[in-house]
Design an enzyme around this catalytic site. Structure first.
Site, PDB file in Angstrom:
ATOM      1  N   SER A 136      12.062  65.904 -41.545  1.00 28.86           N
ATOM      2  CA  SER A 136      12.152  65.744 -42.996  1.00 28.86           C
ATOM      3  C   SER A 136      12.609  67.054 -43.619  1.00 28.86           C
ATOM      4  O   SER A 136      12.364  68.141 -43.081  1.00 28.86           O
ATOM      5  CB  SER A 136      10.788  65.378 -43.587  1.00 28.86           C
ATOM      6  OG  SER A 136       9.933  66.515 -43.600  1.00 28.86           O
ATOM      7  N   ASP A 137      13.320  66.947 -44.755  1.00 26.35           N
ATOM      8  CA  ASP A 137      13.488  68.155 -45.549  1.00 26.35           C
ATOM      9  C   ASP A 137      12.106  68.530 -46.088  1.00 26.35           C
ATOM     10  O   ASP A 137      11.203  67.696 -46.146  1.00 26.35           O
ATOM     11  CB  ASP A 137      14.490  67.925 -46.680  1.00 26.35           C
ATOM     12  CG  ASP A 137      15.132  69.224 -47.156  1.00 26.35           C
ATOM     13  OD1 ASP A 137      14.589  70.311 -46.856  1.00 26.35           O
ATOM     14  OD2 ASP A 137      16.176  69.163 -47.827  1.00 26.35           O
ATOM     15  N   TRP A 138      11.958  69.787 -46.486  1.00 27.27           N
ATOM     16  CA  TRP A 138      10.640  70.302 -46.867  1.00 27.27           C
ATOM     17  C   TRP A 138      10.161  69.635 -48.160  1.00 27.27           C
ATOM     18  O   TRP A 138      10.743  69.806 -49.222  1.00 27.27           O
ATOM     19  CB  TRP A 138      10.714  71.818 -47.025  1.00 27.27           C
ATOM     20  CG  TRP A 138      10.364  72.576 -45.779  1.00 27.27           C
ATOM     21  CD1 TRP A 138       9.421  73.560 -45.671  1.00 27.27           C
ATOM     22  CD2 TRP A 138      10.911  72.428 -44.469  1.00 27.27           C
ATOM     23  NE1 TRP A 138       9.362  74.032 -44.367  1.00 27.27           N
ATOM     24  CE2 TRP A 138      10.262  73.350 -43.610  1.00 27.27           C
ATOM     25  CE3 TRP A 138      11.884  71.597 -43.918  1.00 27.27           C
ATOM     26  CZ2 TRP A 138      10.556  73.468 -42.258  1.00 27.27           C
ATOM     27  CZ3 TRP A 138      12.179  71.716 -42.556  1.00 27.27           C
ATOM     28  CH2 TRP A 138      11.523  72.638 -41.752  1.00 27.27           C
ATOM     29  N   GLY A 139       9.117  68.804 -48.020  1.00 30.32           N
ATOM     30  CA  GLY A 139       8.579  68.104 -49.177  1.00 30.32           C
ATOM     31  C   GLY A 139       9.265  66.795 -49.497  1.00 30.32           C
ATOM     32  O   GLY A 139       9.091  66.265 -50.588  1.00 30.32           O
ATOM     33  N   ALA A 140      10.022  66.261 -48.539  1.00 31.14           N
ATOM     34  CA  ALA A 140      10.797  65.047 -48.816  1.00 31.14           C
ATOM     35  C   ALA A 140      10.033  63.760 -48.493  1.00 31.14           C
ATOM     36  O   ALA A 140      10.544  62.673 -48.736  1.00 31.14           O
ATOM     37  CB  ALA A 140      12.102  65.069 -48.022  1.00 31.14           C
TER      38      ALA A 140
END
Length: 753
Positions: free
Chosen positions: A265-269
C-alpha cells in the site's frame, strides 16, 4: 537496526548448529531445495500470529519478519532518485545519522528524456547498489503514472506522457535495481495523475483508455521487468480505493497479468480491513492510528491487516486462504532479498556513481531552441558571462515530497558554470528574482539561506545591467520543489512561471541577444517570450551532478541528445485534459465542496480518453510549443528513405522497417530515430500516430548507421472494451519515422491482411 542483526544471527546459528550435529537443514533454510518448496515449508511452520505480523508495518519504513524462524524483517525506502535519509522508528523526523548521505540521480523525467534504455539500466544498477549498501530491501519506485496535465505536482517523478516510451524505459531500471537483491516497488497503481484530491477522488476512465494509456507501463514493469513489488495508489477507481481495489489488484494485476509479487500500500492508503483482505493487498504501510483506540500501546497492531484481521479469522468470519497467499508472496520476496545469500554488498558515493549521474544528466538535457547556433558558448568570443536567476544557486535535491534527499554534495548550476568557464571568462552572478528562500523539508536541511530583501525592481535592474555589460547571458530559472510547484501533495496553481520570471526574461532578451534560457523543472511551462529568446534549454532536476552536466552541455563538451518525454502546449487549454476532461474534478461537485474528505470523494472524469499528449495535439492539429520527442543537437542529421521488408503481413507475422541515419554535421552526436504507426482507416477513433519504437544512435561526423524496427500486430492494435481484448483491424497502415512526433522524415505504407 538491532532487530535485523538478531535475525541474521539466528540464521547463522541455526545453520551452524545443524551442521555441527550432522543433521539436515530445515527445507526452508536449504539452498539446494526449490524456492517454492522452501516457501511452503516456511509457511507450514508459522503460527497464525506470525503470519499476520508479516502483513503490516512495524515502523515507518519496516515490516516484521519471523524472528523465531530466522526470517528477517523488510526495510523499505524512498525513493526513485536516491535513497532517502533515515528517519526515527515511529516518526517522520530525521534520525540524525551522519552516514546516510547519498548520490542524487536525475529525476525520472530527465532519465526518460535520454530515450536510452542502457542509461536506464545504469541508473537502476547504481541506485540499487546504494540501497543495498544502506541495507534496504525495497525501493519505493520507480513511478510510471502518465503525464496527463502539466499542473500535476508529481510529474517530475514520472516518465512522461507516452505508455510505450515509459514501458521501455522502466524495464531496464527495474532490472538494474533488482540485480542487487533489492526490490523495486513500481508506483502508483493506478491513475494517480494529479496530486490535488489524490486521497479523496474517484477516477472515471473508460476501459480503452485504461488499457491503452494508463496500464501498459505497469504491465511491462511486472511482466517484462518482473518488479518484485508494486505500490497501490491513493485515489479511487470504480469507487474503491486503489490499494484495496478488486478490479485493479485481483482481476487485472493478479488475474490477467498472473502477478506473483507483493502489493504494497502507499503510506496511509488503506482504510478497510475486509477490502484489504479480499481485494489483493499484501503489505500495509503508514495507516493512521493513535495506538489507543483499541487499548493497545503498539499502534501497528491496530493496522487494518493486523489485529482486526486476526480477530476476523479467530471468530470464523474469514478464512486463511487469502492470508496464506499474502504470506507466500512475502516469503517469495524474502528469498529474493533478505534471505538471498548471493546478493552483493553494494557501494555508496563511488566515482562510478557520480559519473553515471553526470552522464544521465547530460543525455537527458533537451536543447529546445538554438536560433543562430549561439550554443555551445564560443569562448573565443566570450570573455564575460552573466549567470542570472535563483535556480542557479538553489539546492534542488531537498524538497518535492517523499523524494527529498540528503546528498553528499550537489553541484549547483552557477558552480558548474564557474568550474567550466571560470578560467577563460569572467563569470558574474545576479539573482534577478526571489522565489523560494526555504531550505528544509521533513527535517532535511539544505543549509542555504536565500533571503534577499531587495525589491523586485532592484533585482531586475541589477540583472539587466549585468546582462548589458556581458558577452553572454545564461538565465537559470523555471520551477522548484516547494509546495504548489514540482512537489508531492499539491498541484501547480497555473501553467505560467512563478516569481515574475516572464518579465525578467523579456527584459534580458532586450538587453543582450546572446541569451540562453535554462528551465529547471519537471513540467512544461508557458513561454510567452519564446519568439524573443534565441536559445532555450530544458534542464530538469539533475541531482548531485546538476551543475557539471549543465555546464558540459553549454560548453559543447557534451552534445545534447535529449528528447522531450511529454508535449509542451502553448497554453493550458491546448492540453486535452483541460479542454475536454475534468481537472481538478467535477465542477458541480467542486462548487458543492466535495473532495474534502474520504466520505465525500470528488469525481474526476477523463473525457479525453486515449487522446493524451501528442495523441491529442497531432490528431487535432494543435501546434504545440514543443512537441513530444523534440530535441535539437549541435550537429545535424539526415534520415534516408524508410524501407519495409514486406508490404503485406498476416496476423501472425512481423514486419521490419529500416532507415539510415547520417550525421551531416561537424560534431559527433546522437540522434533518436522514432517509429510511429498510423492506422489509415479504422472503425474506431484512433490517434493520428502512436510511438511503437525508438532507437538512439551515436554517430561521428559523416558516419551513417542503419536503424531497424520490428513490430507485430500488437503495434497495430487498439483495445476493444466490448470484447475486452486487443484488436488489429485488417487494412492499410503507415510507418512514420522521424525525430519528433511533429518531425516525420520518411514514411512507408503496408497492410494487415
Amino acid at each position: 537496526m538491532f532487530k535485523k542483526t538478531v535475525v541474521i544471527s539466528l540464521i547463522t546459528l541455526f545453520s551452524a548448529s545443524s551442521m555441527a550435529q550432522n543433521t539436515s537443514l530445515p527445507v526452508y533454510l536449504d539452498d539446494s531445495k526449490p524456492v517454492e518448496q522452501r516457501i511452503q515449508d516456511a509457511l507450514s511452520r508459522m503460527t497464525l500470529e506470525e503470519k499476520i505480523a508479516m502483513l503490516h508495518a512495524q515502523s515507518k519504513f519496516s515490516s516484521a519478519g519471523v524472528p523465531r524462524l530466522g526470517i528477517p524483517e523488510f526495510w523499505t525506502t524512498d525513493g526513485p532518485h536516491g535513497v532517502r535519509p533515515e528517519v526515527l522508528w515511529d516518526e517522520w523526523n530525521q534520525a540524525g545519522w551522519t552516514n546516510d548521505s547519498i548520490i542524487a540521480y536525475p529525476a525520472l523525467t530527465a532519465l526518460s528524456a535520454t530515450w536510452n534504455k542502457k542509461m536506464s539500466w545504469n541508473y537502476g544498477k547504481a541506485l540499487g547498489e546504494e540501497a543495498r549498501y544502506r541495507k534496504k530491501d525495497i525501493i519505493l519506485g520507480p513511478g510510471v503514472n502518465i503525464y496527463r496535465t502539466p499542473l500535476n505536482g508529481r510529474n517530475f517523478e514520472y516518465m512522461g506522457e507516452d505508455p510505450y516510451l515509459t514501458s521501455k524505459m522502466v524495464v531496464p531500471y527495474i532490472q538494474g535495481v533488482q540485480s542487487n537483491g533489492v526490490a523495486t516497488s513500481v508506483k502508483h497503481f493506478a491513475m494517480n495523475n494529479q496530486e490535488m484530491f489524490r486521497h479523496t477522488s474517484n477516477v472515471n476512465v473508460d476501459d480503452r483508455a485504461l488499457y491503452e494509456i494508463y496500464l501498459p507501463a505497469f504491465k511491462a514493469a511486472v511482466t517484462e521487468g518482473d518488479s518484485w513489488t508494486i505500490m497501490g495508489a491513493y485515489d479511487m477507481y470504480k469507487n474503491q480505493y486503489a490499494s484495496q481495489n478488486k478490479y485493479l489488484l485481483n482481476d487485472i494485476l493478479k488475474g490477467e497479468w498472473k502477478y506473483k509479487g507483493v502489493v504494497v500500500s502507499d503510506w496511509g492508503a488503506v482504510n478497510n480491513t475486509e477490502q484489504a483482505i479480499h481485494n489483493g493487498l499484501d503489505l500495509e504501510f503508514g495507516s493512521w492510528t493513535n495506538g489507543l483506540s483499541a487499548g493497545k500501546s503498539n499502534a501497528y497492531d491496530n493496522y487494518y491487516l493486523a489485529d482486526p484481521y486476526l480477530q476476523l479469522i479467530k471468530s470464523g468470519k474469514v478464512g486463511t486462504k487469502e492470508l496464506d497467499d499474502k504470506v507466500t508472496r512475502l516469503l517469495r520476496l524474502a528469498y529474493k532479498t533478505t534471505m538471498n545469500k548471493n546478493k552483493p554488498f553494494g557501494n555508496i558515493g563511488s566515482e562510478e556513481h557520480k559519473a553515471i549521474a553526470k552522464e544521465i544528466g547530460e543525455e537527458g538535457i533537451v536543447l529546445l531552441k538554438n536560433q543562430g547556433n549561439i550554443l555551445p558558448i564560443d569562448l573565443n568570443k566570450t570573455k564575460k558571462i552573466a549567470v542570472i536567476g535563483e535556480n542557479a544557486i538553489k539546492i534542488m535535491t531537498v524538497g518535492g515530497g517523499s523524494s527529498s534527499l540528503k546528498v553528499k554534495y550537489e553541484t549547483l548550476p552557477l558552480d558548474g558554470i564557474k568550474n567550466r568557464f571560470g578560467k577563460q571568462a569572467d563569470v558574474q552572478y545576479a539573482r534577478g528574482y526571489v522565489g523560494d528562500v526555504g531550505g528544509e523539508y521533513n527535517g532535511v536541511k539544505s543549509g542555504q539561506d536565500l533571503k534577499d530583501n531587495r525589491s523586485a525592481s532592484e533585482l531586475m535592474n541589477e540583472a539587466v545591467e549585468l546582462a548589458k555589460k556581458s558577452d553572454f547571458v545564461i538565465f537559470v530559472g523555471g520551477l522548484n520543489k516547494s509546495d504548489f510547484q514540482d512537489s508531492e501533495g499539491n498541484d501547480r496553481k497555473s501553467y505560467g512561471l512563478p516569481y515574475n520570471q516572464d518579465q525578467l526574461i523579456a527584459a534580458l532578451a532586450k538587453a543582450n541577444k546572446n541569451l540562453a534560457v535554462v528551465m529547471i523543472s519537471g513540467n512544461a511551462v508557458a513561454m510567452p517570450w519564446i519568439k524573443e529568446v534565441p536559445t532555450v534549454v530544458q534542464g530538469w532536476y539533475l541531482g548531485s551532478e546538476a551543475g557539471n552536466a549543465l555546464a558540459a552541455v553549454l560548453a559543447g563538451d557534451a552534445n545534447p541528445s535529449g528528447k522531450l518525454p511529454f508535449t509542451f502546449p502553448v497554453k493550458l487549454e491546448d492540453n486535452a485534459a483541460h479542454q475536454l476532461g475534468e481537472y481538478p474534478g467535477n465542477k458541480e461537485e467542486l462548487a458543492a465542496g466535495k473532495g474534502k474528505d474520504q466520505q465525500n470523494p470528488i469525481n474526476i472524469t477523463y473525457n479525453e480518453g486515449i487522446f493524451v499528449g501528442y495523441r491529442w495535439h497531432d490528431t487535432k492539429k494543435i501546434r504545440p510549443l514543443f512537441s513530444f520527442g523534440h530535441g535539437l543537437s549541435y550537429t545535424t542529421f539526415e534520415f534516408g528513405k524508410a524501407k519495409a521488408d514486406k508490404t503485406k503481413i498476416g496476423p501472425d507475422d512481423t514486419i521490419t522497417f529500416t532507415v539510415t541515419v547520417k550525421n551531416t554535421g561537424k560534431r559527433a552526436g546522437a540522434e533518436v530515430a522514432q517509429l510511429y504507426i498510423s492506422d489509415l482507416k479504422s472503425s474506431v477513433p484512433r490517434p493520428a500516430k502512436e510511438l511503437k519504437g525508438f532507437e538512439k544512435v551515436y554517430l561521428n561526423p559523416g558516419e551513417s548507421k542503419e536503424v531497424s524496427f520490428t513490430v507485430d500486430k500488437t503495434a497495430l492494435s487498439y483495445f476493444d472494451a466490448g470484447k475486452h481484448d486487443w484488436v488489429a483491424e485488417p487494412g492499410d497502415f503507415e510507418a512514420q519515422i522521424g525525430n519528433a512526433s511533429d518531425a516525420i522524415k520518411t514514411k512507408v505504407k503496408f497492410s494487415l491482411q
